[in-house]
Design an enzyme around this catalytic site. Structure first.
Site, PDB file in Angstrom:
ATOM      1  CB  THR A 254      -0.901   0.034   1.244  1.00  0.00           C
ATOM      2  OG1 THR A 254      -0.103   0.366   2.398  1.00  0.00           O
ATOM      3  CG2 THR A 254      -1.579  -1.298   1.477  1.00  0.00           C
TER       4      THR A 254
ATOM      5  CD  GLU B 268      16.490  -2.833  -4.429  1.00  0.00           C
ATOM      6  OE1 GLU B 268      16.597  -1.630  -4.776  1.00  0.00           O
ATOM      7  OE2 GLU B 268      17.432  -3.499  -3.984  1.00  0.00           O
TER       8      GLU B 268
ATOM      9  CB  VAL C  31      14.649   3.641  -4.778  1.00  0.00           C
ATOM     10  CG1 VAL C  31      15.424   4.476  -5.791  1.00  0.00           C
ATOM     11  CG2 VAL C  31      14.818   4.211  -3.384  1.00  0.00           C
TER      12      VAL C  31
ATOM     13  CB  ALA D 270       9.659  -0.599  -9.770  1.00  0.00           C
TER      14      ALA D 270
ATOM     15  CG  LEU E 268      15.429  -0.753 -12.123  1.00  0.00           C
ATOM     16  CD1 LEU E 268      15.731   0.702 -12.443  1.00  0.00           C
ATOM     17  CD2 LEU E 268      16.193  -1.671 -13.064  1.00  0.00           C
TER      18      LEU E 268
ATOM     19  CD  GLU F  41       2.323   5.708  -5.401  1.00  0.00           C
ATOM     20  OE1 GLU F  41       1.368   4.994  -5.024  1.00  0.00           O
ATOM     21  OE2 GLU F  41       3.515   5.392  -5.215  1.00  0.00           O
TER      22      GLU F  41
ATOM     23  CG  ASP G 172       6.939   8.567  -5.773  1.00  0.00           C
ATOM     24  OD1 ASP G 172       6.686   7.911  -4.753  1.00  0.00           O
ATOM     25  OD2 ASP G 172       7.399   8.070  -6.817  1.00  0.00           O
TER      26      ASP G 172
ATOM     27  CE  LYS H 194      10.086   6.201  -6.581  1.00  0.00           C
ATOM     28  NZ  LYS H 194       9.793   5.928  -8.008  1.00  0.00           N
TER      29      LYS H 194
ATOM     30  N   GLY I  31       5.226   0.501 -12.808  1.00  0.00           N
ATOM     31  CA  GLY I  31       4.266  -0.500 -13.253  1.00  0.00           C
ATOM     32  C   GLY I  31       4.026  -1.548 -12.183  1.00  0.00           C
TER      33      GLY I  31
END
Length: 814
Positions: free
Chosen positions: A554, A605, A608, A610, A612, A666, A677, A681, A796
């Site tokens: 969430t 992880e 920052v 997704a 990666l 989002e 956002d 990060k 995504g």
């Protein structure tokens, strides 16, 4: 010649007794067989309960006697032909009348002496053996019924000692003078040297069989029960437990002393001296291999044979400087307990002699404290030692194996395995032979401890993870799909078994300790109870499962606020929710500290990049001694998607709407487009690089008009975008004029961070960043000019879910 003993579960009813007779008949065709039988399952408890009620003046003892009578008469009617039932029923009724008279005497006297209690308890075996005898005769089995009290003689001056000289003499004489294929003896009962009726203690039917086997030097002692041998752990608590094919006498003794109910501990001693094998067999699966117990086992590759435990234990602790160097202190302690008949199960003493810890049965803990406080009254009064402390609700868990001393690090593996699952060890005991390593833990942790240890020592090929997932929207739904899709691959290739034991959305939550059926999770969740983050945590804590992981899919602040609760219970946290790590530095640091303190991983992880491995790469740099001086990054896959697709002739509104619909932003796109956002990060990357920074320290040069940022809802936000199309088209035209591309860039350098829209020229690494890709450049002491790059898809639901999945798998490999 074999000796067969059938336990209470094997003769619990008529159907079971028929199975017993089949086994006896089969074995007696080839050899002489001695059979020992227990009371019908639960009858001994009923007899003692009737005596207790009678002693208290409660007439309800009569109802218990009626229940006992009904069970035995019912078995007779099912087992014995009608034509020959009458004398058998008459005999049983006569025994019941005697039982009733005995209880009536107890009722009138309001007294139940040990001698009377022994007589009372003996009725179970007398009744069961008589019924089995006639049922076997009805099946044409050649059988002879005997009274064990005529053979087994106990010493007058010992609670458990057997007069083996006289007992063996009687069995030897019987064996040479009798004929017949089957010789039946009631278990449990015996007689003292004075001729008084007595018993061999609870579980004494096993002991009866062992005494007979030793006296007659049988080829094998078979213990027939309701399980297929002695298991690697209690199968009621550990579903993966399996029977042990072969173990030594010493291993069997250790396991039986430490709670394995399959065999009564004293059973082993008589047959051990005569080197008679014991075979544990299953009455209901006679073809099963069972467990063979012999003097030695040739298996150096198996360090641990089994894991056992004892329930209902209390710890007594005696501490004080007055104990140090005082000869005879331990003697006084143990002698005081001995005189009160209190058995000590486990002992541990610090080398400083400052404290002694004892484990005893919980039912005598208060009595033991009273005795010891009285024994050391002088020392306590002079404050040389503290009054005895009692800790209740603990259990003893023991690793058992003859070969443990051949394998280094068994204790370390045991302790680290328990520690990783937040199982606190209160006391430790280990003999020099290393055949038993025992620990005392909280009773609430027993199931988790047994399963964790069993997994470590018996299921090394497969590790089970228990997931508690909250958030089943775009990302959570994709994660569940991936878990279901990869289930077989993970088990076959990574030896991981991942099951979802808790699932929650904003409305409902469900739990299943055995694992939620992921093919029906939507239907099941719709029928769940009302969702609440605190209650979700409490349930995860209550289930207390090994290798538990809380997964947050969430962007909810309330859920982020409970991370510390999970970490404090040694439940790992995997999250794509950036709120916790971008919160005040003190809160972020607290979570990191809790993760270390409670050995519970905190993985984020996907915060920052997704899917990666940006944070993982950064952590490896820092851990290896490198120092980060500068970070440049495009960290918003959603913003990169927007500006890569925003071209002349397109509306900015339409591109943002498309990004939202395809799951790149989002649910509230303002979080992405405002730069908040991205600021979170770069803040997380700065903190992971070792810098102390707060979110409000980051300079945010927003490209959105103020009116768009201050809208009250997502719908209002989209409407405002349409009204400022000229503003966005002007930015695009300026970028085209400069032969550049628009990129939303985050930068950290010299302890300062900023985010904002930039015009990126062709020669820059960010220029050709396509779609929703992210890129991070790490400038460090080792990479001062040519930075270390991490580049790939950065947004995504599918990609983010795969990043969470990767963190879960990483935990499974630890």
């Amino acid at each position: 010649m074999n000796v067969l003993k059938f336990g209470g579960s094997s003769v619990a009813n008529a159907a079971n007794i028929k199975k017993v007779i089949d086994i006896i008949d089969q074995q007696s065709r080839d050899q002489k067989v001695y059979v020992v039988v227990s009371a019908f399952g639960g009858v001994t408890d009923l007899l003692l309960k009737a005596g207790e009620k009678a002693a208290k003046g409660q007439e309800s003892y009569k109802e218990i006697i009626n229940e006992i009578e009904d069970r035995h008469i019912s078995a007779i009617k099912d087992l014995i032909p009608i034509a020959v039932q009458s004398p058998v029923i008459s005999k049983i009724k006569a025994e019941i009348n005697t039982l009733e008279s005995l209880c009536e005497g107890i009722f009138l006297l309001n007294e139940l002496s040990p001698k009377t209690s022994a007589v009372l308890a003996s009725f179970g075996e007398i009744l069961s053996s008589y019924i089995l005898y006639h049922a076997a005769k009805a099946k044409d089995v050649t059988i002879q019924l005997n009274d064990s009290r005529d053979f087994i003689i106990r010493n007058n001056n010992s609670q458990v000692g057997i007069n083996y000289i006289e007992t063996n003499k009687r069995f030897s004489a019987y064996d040479t003078t009798t004929s017949g294929d089957v010789h039946l003896f009631p278990g449990f009962i015996a007689k003292s040297e004075n001729g008084d009726p007595t018993t061999l203690g609870r579980g004494g039917s096993d002991y009866t069989a062992a005494i007979i086997a030793a006296a007659l030097e049988a080829e094998e002692l078979q213990i027939w029960t309701d399980v297929s041998g002695m298991y690697t752990a209690n199968p009621k608590l550990v579903k993966q437990a399996k029977p042990v094919d072969h173990m030594s006498y010493h291993e069997a003794m250790e396991l039986s002393h430490f709670g394995a109910k399959v065999i009564y501990p004293p059973t082993i001693h008589p047959v051990l001296d005569k080197n008679i094998p014991i075979h544990i067999k299953n009455t209901f699966e006679p073809e099963a291999k069972g467990t063979l117990i012999t003097r030695s086992v040739d298996n150096q590759l198996k360090p641990v044979t089994g894991i056992s435990h004892i329930d209902d234990i209390s710890i007594l602790s005696l501490e004080g400087s007055g104990m140090v160097g005082i000869p005879g202190f331990s003697k006084r302690l143990f002698e005081a307990l001995y005189l009160e008949g209190i058995n000590v199960i486990l002992i541990t003493q610090a080398s400083s002699e400052h404290s002694i810890c004892l484990a005893i049965a919980a039912e005598v803990a208060a009595k033991a404290k009273k005795v010891l406080d009285a024994t050391f009254e002088f020392e306590i009064d002079k404050h040389k030692i503290e009054p005895v402390k009692i800790e209740n609700d603990v259990v003893i868990v023991a690793l058992v194996g003859d070969n443990m001393y051949h394998h280094q690090g068994i204790s370390g593996k045991m302790f680290s395995t328990l520690g990783k699952n937040n199982v606190n060890i209160r006391a430790i005991a280990q003999g020099a032979s290393e055949k038993n390593i025992s620990v005392v833990i909280a009773k609430k942790d027993i199931k988790k401890a047994l399963n964790t240890l069993h997994e470590r020592f018996f299921e090394v090929k497969t590790r089970q993870l228990n997931l508690f997932i909250t958030g089943v929207g775009n990302v959570g739904g994709k994660l569940i799909d991936q878990l279901q899709q990869q289930r077989k691959y993970l088990k076959d290739n990574l030896r991981l078994k991942i099951r979802v034991t808790g699932l929650s959305n904003s409305k409902t939550m469900i739990f299943n300790e055995s694992g939620i059926d992921l093919t029906q999770w939507q239907v099941l969740l719709a029928q769940g109870q009302q969702s609440d983050p605190s209650q979700f945590f409490e349930k995860a804590k209550e289930l207390n499962l090994r290798n538990s992981i809380f997964v947050d899919n969430t962007a909810n602040e309330a859920i982020a606020n409970v991370y510390k609760n999970y970490l404090q219970e040694s439940i790992a946290v995997v999250t794509c929710n950036k709120i916790a790590c971008a919160d005040a530095y003190a809160n972020y640091n607290e979570l990191k500290d809790l993760s270390r303190k409670y050995n519970a991983s905190f993985l984020f992880e996907t915060n920052v990049g997704a899917g990666l491995p940006i944070i993982d790469t950064l952590n490896n740099l820092v851990a290896s001694g490198d120092k980060v001086h500068k970070i440049q990054a495009v960290l918003s896959g959603s913003l990169n998607f927007v500006f890569n697709n925003y071209k002349k002739g397109e509306r900015f509104y339409d591109i943002v709407k498309q990004a939202q619909q395809e799951g790149y932003t989002e649910p509230d796109p303002r979080i992405d487009l405002s730069g908040v956002d991205v600021a979170r990060k770069i803040l997380i990357l700065a903190r992971e690089s070792g810098y102390i920074l707060e979110l409000n320290d980051i300079e945010n040069d927003s490209f959105l008009p103020k009116e768009c940022l201050e809208t009250d809802s997502v719908d209002d936000f989209f409407k405002s975008l349409q009204g400022f199309e000229d503003h966005f088209s002007t930015l695009l035209e300026e970028a085209d004029a400069k032969n550049s591309k628009l990129k939303y860039v985050a930068q950290f350098e010299n302890g300062k961070a900023k985010v904002g829209l930039q015009f990126i020229p062709k020669e820059h690494p960010f220029y050709n960043l396509e779609g929703s890709d992210n890129i991070v450049l790490f400038f460090t002491e080792r990479y001062p000019i040519q930075p270390l790059q991490v580049k790939g898809a950065g947004a995504g639901a599918e990609v983010t879910a795969s990043g969470i999945f990767a963190d879960i798998i990483r935990l499974g490999k630890n």
